[in-house]
Write a protein that holds these residues in place. Sequence first.
Motif, PDB file in Angstrom:
ATOM      1  N   ARG A 115       8.376 -60.363 157.090  1.00 60.29           N
ATOM      2  CA  ARG A 115       8.404 -60.167 158.537  1.00 60.29           C
ATOM      3  C   ARG A 115       7.036 -59.674 159.010  1.00 60.29           C
ATOM      4  O   ARG A 115       6.526 -58.671 158.514  1.00 60.29           O
ATOM      5  N   SER A 116       6.473 -60.348 159.986  1.00 55.30           N
ATOM      6  CA  SER A 116       5.167 -59.973 160.527  1.00 55.30           C
ATOM      7  C   SER A 116       5.292 -59.117 161.782  1.00 55.30           C
ATOM      8  O   SER A 116       4.291 -58.727 162.383  1.00 55.30           O
ATOM      9  N   LEU A 117       6.527 -58.814 162.165  1.00 52.76           N
ATOM     10  CA  LEU A 117       6.775 -58.062 163.397  1.00 52.76           C
ATOM     11  C   LEU A 117       6.227 -56.641 163.323  1.00 52.76           C
ATOM     12  O   LEU A 117       5.721 -56.094 164.305  1.00 52.76           O
ATOM     13  N   TYR A 118       6.314 -56.040 162.144  1.00 50.34           N
ATOM     14  CA  TYR A 118       5.990 -54.622 162.004  1.00 50.34           C
ATOM     15  C   TYR A 118       4.645 -54.408 161.310  1.00 50.34           C
ATOM     16  O   TYR A 118       4.304 -55.114 160.359  1.00 50.34           O
ATOM     17  N   ASN A 119       3.908 -53.389 161.775  1.00 54.72           N
ATOM     18  CA  ASN A 119       2.630 -53.052 161.143  1.00 54.72           C
ATOM     19  C   ASN A 119       2.817 -51.886 160.177  1.00 54.72           C
ATOM     20  O   ASN A 119       3.942 -51.429 159.920  1.00 54.72           O
ATOM     21  N   GLU A 120       1.716 -51.361 159.669  1.00 52.51           N
ATOM     22  CA  GLU A 120       1.788 -50.295 158.669  1.00 52.51           C
ATOM     23  C   GLU A 120       2.442 -49.036 159.230  1.00 52.51           C
ATOM     24  O   GLU A 120       3.215 -48.352 158.536  1.00 52.51           O
ATOM     25  N   ASP A 121       2.140 -48.709 160.489  1.00 53.49           N
ATOM     26  CA  ASP A 121       2.755 -47.529 161.104  1.00 53.49           C
ATOM     27  C   ASP A 121       4.271 -47.680 161.180  1.00 53.49           C
ATOM     28  O   ASP A 121       5.020 -46.715 160.943  1.00 53.49           O
ATOM     29  N   HIS A 122       4.718 -48.877 161.523  1.00 55.83           N
ATOM     30  CA  HIS A 122       6.159 -49.142 161.570  1.00 55.83           C
ATOM     31  C   HIS A 122       6.778 -48.975 160.189  1.00 55.83           C
ATOM     32  O   HIS A 122       7.875 -48.405 160.049  1.00 55.83           O
ATOM     33  N   GLN A 123       6.113 -49.489 159.166  1.00 57.01           N
ATOM     34  CA  GLN A 123       6.657 -49.410 157.812  1.00 57.01           C
ATOM     35  C   GLN A 123       6.727 -47.962 157.326  1.00 57.01           C
ATOM     36  O   GLN A 123       7.698 -47.568 156.653  1.00 57.01           O
ATOM     37  N   LEU A 124       5.731 -47.167 157.660  1.00 59.72           N
ATOM     38  CA  LEU A 124       5.757 -45.752 157.290  1.00 59.72           C
ATOM     39  C   LEU A 124       6.912 -45.035 157.990  1.00 59.72           C
ATOM     40  O   LEU A 124       7.589 -44.180 157.397  1.00 59.72           O
ATOM     41  N   PHE A 125       7.122 -45.389 159.250  1.00 59.26           N
ATOM     42  CA  PHE A 125       8.237 -44.810 159.990  1.00 59.26           C
ATOM     43  C   PHE A 125       9.568 -45.212 159.349  1.00 59.26           C
ATOM     44  O   PHE A 125      10.479 -44.385 159.197  1.00 59.26           O
ATOM     45  N   ARG A 126       9.685 -46.474 158.951  1.00 62.17           N
ATOM     46  CA  ARG A 126      10.917 -46.949 158.311  1.00 62.17           C
ATOM     47  C   ARG A 126      11.194 -46.137 157.031  1.00 62.17           C
ATOM     48  O   ARG A 126      12.339 -45.750 156.773  1.00 62.17           O
ATOM     49  N   GLU A 127      10.178 -45.893 156.248  1.00 61.12           N
ATOM     50  CA  GLU A 127      10.358 -45.133 155.017  1.00 61.12           C
ATOM     51  C   GLU A 127      10.817 -43.714 155.312  1.00 61.12           C
ATOM     52  O   GLU A 127      11.643 -43.148 154.580  1.00 61.12           O
ATOM     53  N   SER A 128      10.297 -43.124 156.395  1.00 54.89           N
ATOM     54  CA  SER A 128      10.721 -41.766 156.752  1.00 54.89           C
ATOM     55  C   SER A 128      12.178 -41.750 157.201  1.00 54.89           C
ATOM     56  O   SER A 128      12.913 -40.795 156.906  1.00 54.89           O
ATOM     57  N   VAL A 129      12.613 -42.805 157.900  1.00 60.59           N
ATOM     58  CA  VAL A 129      14.008 -42.910 158.321  1.00 60.59           C
ATOM     59  C   VAL A 129      14.913 -43.051 157.101  1.00 60.59           C
ATOM     60  O   VAL A 129      15.951 -42.382 156.989  1.00 60.59           O
ATOM     61  N   LYS A 130      14.533 -43.916 156.172  1.00 66.20           N
ATOM     62  CA  LYS A 130      15.329 -44.099 154.953  1.00 66.20           C
ATOM     63  C   LYS A 130      15.468 -42.794 154.180  1.00 66.20           C
ATOM     64  O   LYS A 130      16.561 -42.439 153.713  1.00 66.20           O
ATOM     65  N   LYS A 131      14.366 -42.095 154.031  1.00 68.32           N
ATOM     66  CA  LYS A 131      14.371 -40.835 153.289  1.00 68.32           C
ATOM     67  C   LYS A 131      15.273 -39.816 153.968  1.00 68.32           C
ATOM     68  O   LYS A 131      16.051 -39.108 153.306  1.00 68.32           O
ATOM     69  N   MET A 132      15.176 -39.747 155.291  1.00 66.50           N
ATOM     70  CA  MET A 132      16.006 -38.805 156.025  1.00 66.50           C
ATOM     71  C   MET A 132      17.482 -39.188 155.901  1.00 66.50           C
ATOM     72  O   MET A 132      18.357 -38.325 155.714  1.00 66.50           O
ATOM     73  N   TYR A 133      17.794 -40.488 155.985  1.00 64.83           N
ATOM     74  CA  TYR A 133      19.176 -40.947 155.886  1.00 64.83           C
ATOM     75  C   TYR A 133      19.785 -40.642 154.515  1.00 64.83           C
ATOM     76  O   TYR A 133      20.971 -40.306 154.405  1.00 64.83           O
ATOM     77  N   ASP A 134      19.002 -40.788 153.469  1.00 63.49           N
ATOM     78  CA  ASP A 134      19.500 -40.496 152.128  1.00 63.49           C
ATOM     79  C   ASP A 134      20.001 -39.056 152.019  1.00 63.49           C
ATOM     80  O   ASP A 134      20.958 -38.771 151.283  1.00 63.49           O
ATOM     81  N   LYS A 135      19.381 -38.174 152.772  1.00 66.80           N
ATOM     82  CA  LYS A 135      19.732 -36.751 152.712  1.00 66.80           C
ATOM     83  C   LYS A 135      20.734 -36.343 153.785  1.00 66.80           C
ATOM     84  O   LYS A 135      21.678 -35.587 153.513  1.00 66.80           O
ATOM     85  N   GLU A 136      20.558 -36.859 155.001  1.00 67.42           N
ATOM     86  CA  GLU A 136      21.308 -36.345 156.149  1.00 67.42           C
ATOM     87  C   GLU A 136      22.427 -37.262 156.652  1.00 67.42           C
ATOM     88  O   GLU A 136      23.280 -36.817 157.415  1.00 67.42           O
ATOM     89  N   LEU A 137      22.428 -38.542 156.247  1.00 62.54           N
ATOM     90  CA  LEU A 137      23.418 -39.481 156.770  1.00 62.54           C
ATOM     91  C   LEU A 137      24.377 -39.982 155.705  1.00 62.54           C
ATOM     92  O   LEU A 137      25.600 -39.795 155.819  1.00 62.54           O
ATOM     93  N   VAL A 138      23.859 -40.631 154.677  1.00 63.71           N
ATOM     94  CA  VAL A 138      24.706 -41.289 153.674  1.00 63.71           C
ATOM     95  C   VAL A 138      25.759 -40.355 153.080  1.00 63.71           C
ATOM     96  O   VAL A 138      26.936 -40.747 152.965  1.00 63.71           O
TER      97      VAL A 138
END
Length: 378
Positions: A4-27
């Motif tokens: 996907r070319s929609l997202y840049n590096e800043d978007h990907q870093l944000f996605r990783e932070s969301v995943k990390k937070m979800y692993d702890k606070e959501l799942v």
Amino acid sequence: MLARSLYNEDHQLFRESVKKMYDKELVPFVEQWETEGLVSREFWRACGDNGMLLPDIPEQYGGMGLDFKFNAIILEETALAGTTGPAFGVHNDIVAHYIHNYGSEKVKHEWLPKMATGEAIGAICMSEPSTGSDLKEVRTKATPVDGGFILNGSKTFITNGINADVAVIAARVGDDSGAKSISLFVTGCDVDGFTKGRKLDKVGNRSSDTAELFFEDMFVPTENMLGKQGEGFIYMMQELPQERLSIAISCQAAAQHAYDIAVDYVKERRAFGKAVFDFQNTKFVLANLKAQLQVGWAHLDACIEALVEKKLSTNEAAAAKLWHSELRCKVVDDCLQMFGGYGYIEEYEIARLWRDARVMRIYGGTSEIMKDLISRSI
């Protein structure tokens, strides 16, 4: 899927932070929220701490001043985590934008910073017991009085209705029965005359609290009207493309998640001496789903880009909502079939995904309404 070319590096870093937070606070809490019928307020505040609330609202109002692609990442990762619980599509993509786009400076500064931290959770109040997709038929009444309006009426199917601290309400000012008398108001949910009714017992989306709301002689000051009197219906039509694209984003990601867990299951599950995956029918079903998902991601990315560039039309958003909600139901149903009897057992995640999918063809405008809107552009 295709790169996907929609997202840049800043978007990907944000996605990783969301995943990390979800692993702890959501799942770890999804099952608890499903049982209780709502997401904890602690989770909303954790999202605020992680910069996940109001990412595309200007910093002066407590947001991050980013683009809608960050909102899209949150929607995708929420669905990919297998839950519909935290209704970011309502809080981030709808309520915050009504307040920011049409509210006075006082209203913006009163509510948006609180919504950005998770202190205040937003709800949009349009649907009524006798009015769904036909918003011109709203019956909630706003009667002018000194200094403001008195609201009387009721709303139903309100997402975040139990947790809500701030609500945007569509109401009718005057006796005109058409769209020109509809106005929008914002209010705190703790004011006199605002009553939260029962939490609705839904087939799916159980961790997303949905409620009936009642307004009885509820005073709303003049400055809490959003935009101009009588312009509410126009504002709703202007905001619907983003609302419907948000639904499409969640649907595409949820379909992908169902496909992913189905692939894992059929490669492990054995029947007649071999893995279920090794049967030609299984491979053909999965191949067909994979092709549809590939097309879906490409289409979705084009729609997101168009929205960011303010080029996504009403009929294009309707088409996205129609196609991706129908796709989600198709994919989840085909995936459940591959689980056999276990797919109908609640302890298997696919059962929840199947329950959650069905309403996507109803809320935000039914599939039938979407087809009607699209047909007007032909």
